[in-house]
Design a protein around this motif. Structure first.
Motif, PDB file in Angstrom:
ATOM      1  N   LYS A 241      37.569 -44.448  46.699  1.00 35.87           N
ATOM      2  CA  LYS A 241      38.219 -45.878  46.941  1.00 35.87           C
ATOM      3  C   LYS A 241      39.023 -46.282  45.793  1.00 35.87           C
ATOM      4  O   LYS A 241      40.076 -46.398  45.612  1.00 35.87           O
ATOM      5  N   SER A 242      38.247 -46.471  44.645  1.00 38.50           N
ATOM      6  CA  SER A 242      38.710 -46.885  43.333  1.00 38.50           C
ATOM      7  C   SER A 242      39.680 -46.100  42.900  1.00 38.50           C
ATOM      8  O   SER A 242      40.734 -46.334  42.384  1.00 38.50           O
ATOM      9  N   ALA A 243      39.600 -44.796  43.110  1.00 33.59           N
ATOM     10  CA  ALA A 243      40.645 -43.860  42.508  1.00 33.59           C
ATOM     11  C   ALA A 243      41.863 -43.919  43.419  1.00 33.59           C
ATOM     12  O   ALA A 243      43.168 -43.828  42.872  1.00 33.59           O
TER      13      ALA A 243
ATOM     14  N   ILE B 249      42.445 -55.593  45.335  1.00 37.98           N
ATOM     15  CA  ILE B 249      41.166 -56.102  45.239  1.00 37.98           C
ATOM     16  C   ILE B 249      39.862 -55.251  45.551  1.00 37.98           C
ATOM     17  O   ILE B 249      39.588 -54.712  46.576  1.00 37.98           O
ATOM     18  N   ASP B 250      39.294 -54.806  44.595  1.00 35.14           N
ATOM     19  CA  ASP B 250      38.307 -53.592  44.437  1.00 35.14           C
ATOM     20  C   ASP B 250      36.937 -54.368  44.832  1.00 35.14           C
ATOM     21  O   ASP B 250      36.701 -55.373  44.421  1.00 35.14           O
ATOM     22  N   ASP B 251      36.097 -53.541  45.451  1.00 33.40           N
ATOM     23  CA  ASP B 251      34.705 -53.939  45.724  1.00 33.40           C
ATOM     24  C   ASP B 251      34.446 -55.369  46.251  1.00 33.40           C
ATOM     25  O   ASP B 251      33.901 -56.368  45.926  1.00 33.40           O
ATOM     26  N   ALA B 252      35.459 -55.426  47.157  1.00 32.23           N
ATOM     27  CA  ALA B 252      35.770 -56.645  48.161  1.00 32.23           C
ATOM     28  C   ALA B 252      34.169 -57.270  48.724  1.00 32.23           C
ATOM     29  O   ALA B 252      34.146 -58.453  48.892  1.00 32.23           O
TER      30      ALA B 252
END
Ligand SMILES: Nc1ncnc2c1ncn2[C@@H]1O[C@H](COP(=O)(O)OP(=O)(O)O)[C@@H](O)[C@H]1O
Ligand SMILES: [Mg+2]
Length: 232
Positions: A45-47, A138-141
């Motif tokens: 996801k972050s990638a 917005i990562d790790d929501a």
């Protein structure tokens, strides 16, 4: 070996990258866009969010990431996202400026009215996108504090034609009801060749081929067991 050359450091994920490319093009043409990227920890996801950030040339960028030990701090995530845009606050109506000040601890008045904070953030993002499209990542929501999550989800549901993009990553499984119903992209495992190439790249030294294939097969089996357990 992967059959494809990694694009912006990403192996595979061609359909997903095309979806991100399309989202950026829509933003460039003046639409607003929302995408919630979902998937298990480590799936990429972050990638993929990194791909969006690296390819968003000509965009203004804003970022926030949920932090597990900040989930109790009201508006911490929203503050991360909005801090670089706060100079634009002067253009908002006074009640909205006051609401942002109350939310971010800039005034003694409080508590902040959540609805007015939502309107203020919507207006702030629209102002920020006046001169160039804006991409908010917005990562790790799943670890955002509730106030931030409620506000950003409120904004996501009201965006129209402001050239504002909101791209979230959410760990699956997790209970993030606030983002339900928004456009989503569920990430599955990489194709076999890409998974092999990723393992080869990540492993120091040479990885025995049989061991590598067994690792990939075990991960695929775990993934398929957990998705049938979750009914997804
Ligand atoms: N398609 C990919 N190509 C290259 N590296 C990848 C890919 N997907 C994931 N990775 C790498 O695998 C690791 C885990 O991915 P990450 O994006 O952090 O997962 P998540 O955010 O879903 O937990 C990171 O080091 C990331 O760079
Ligand atoms: Mg991640």
């Amino acid at each position: 070996m992967s059959t494809e050359h990694p694009r912006y450091g990403l192996l595979g994920r061609h359909a997903e990258c095309r979806q991100v490319d399309q989202l950026l093009n829509n933003l460039r043409s003046g639409q607003s866009q929302v995408l919630v990227v979902r998937g298990e920890p480590g799936i990429g996801k972050s990638a993929l969010l990194g791909y969006a950030l690296r390819t968003a040339s000509g965009f203004r960028l804003a970022r926030a990431a949920g932090v597990e030990y900040e989930t109790e701090l009201a508006y911490a995530g929203l503050h991360q996202l909005c801090a670089p845009m706060l100079p634009l606050k002067a253009r908002l109506p006074e009640p909205q400026r006051d609401a942002l000040d109350a939310a971010f601890g800039l005034s003694a008045h409080g508590p902040a009215d959540r609805f007015v904070v939502g309107l203020a953030v919507l207006a702030l993002l629209a102002e920020a996108a006046e001169e160039q499209p804006l991409l908010c990542v917005i990562d790790d929501a799943q670890w955002l504090d509730t106030e931030s999550l409620v506000t950003i989800a409120f904004v996501a549901r009201r965006l129209l034609a402001e050239s504002v993009g909101l791209v979230f990553a959410v760990r699956q499984p997790s209970q993030v009801r606030e983002l339900a119903g928004l456009p989503e992209l569920v990430l599955g495992g990489l194709r076999h060749n890409d998974a092999r190439a990723l393992l080869d790249a990540a492993w120091p030294g040479r990885l025995d081929e049989q061991v590598r294939d067994r690792v990939i097969a075990s991960l695929a089996a775990i993934r398929s067991r957990s998705s049938s357990f979750l009914g997804s």
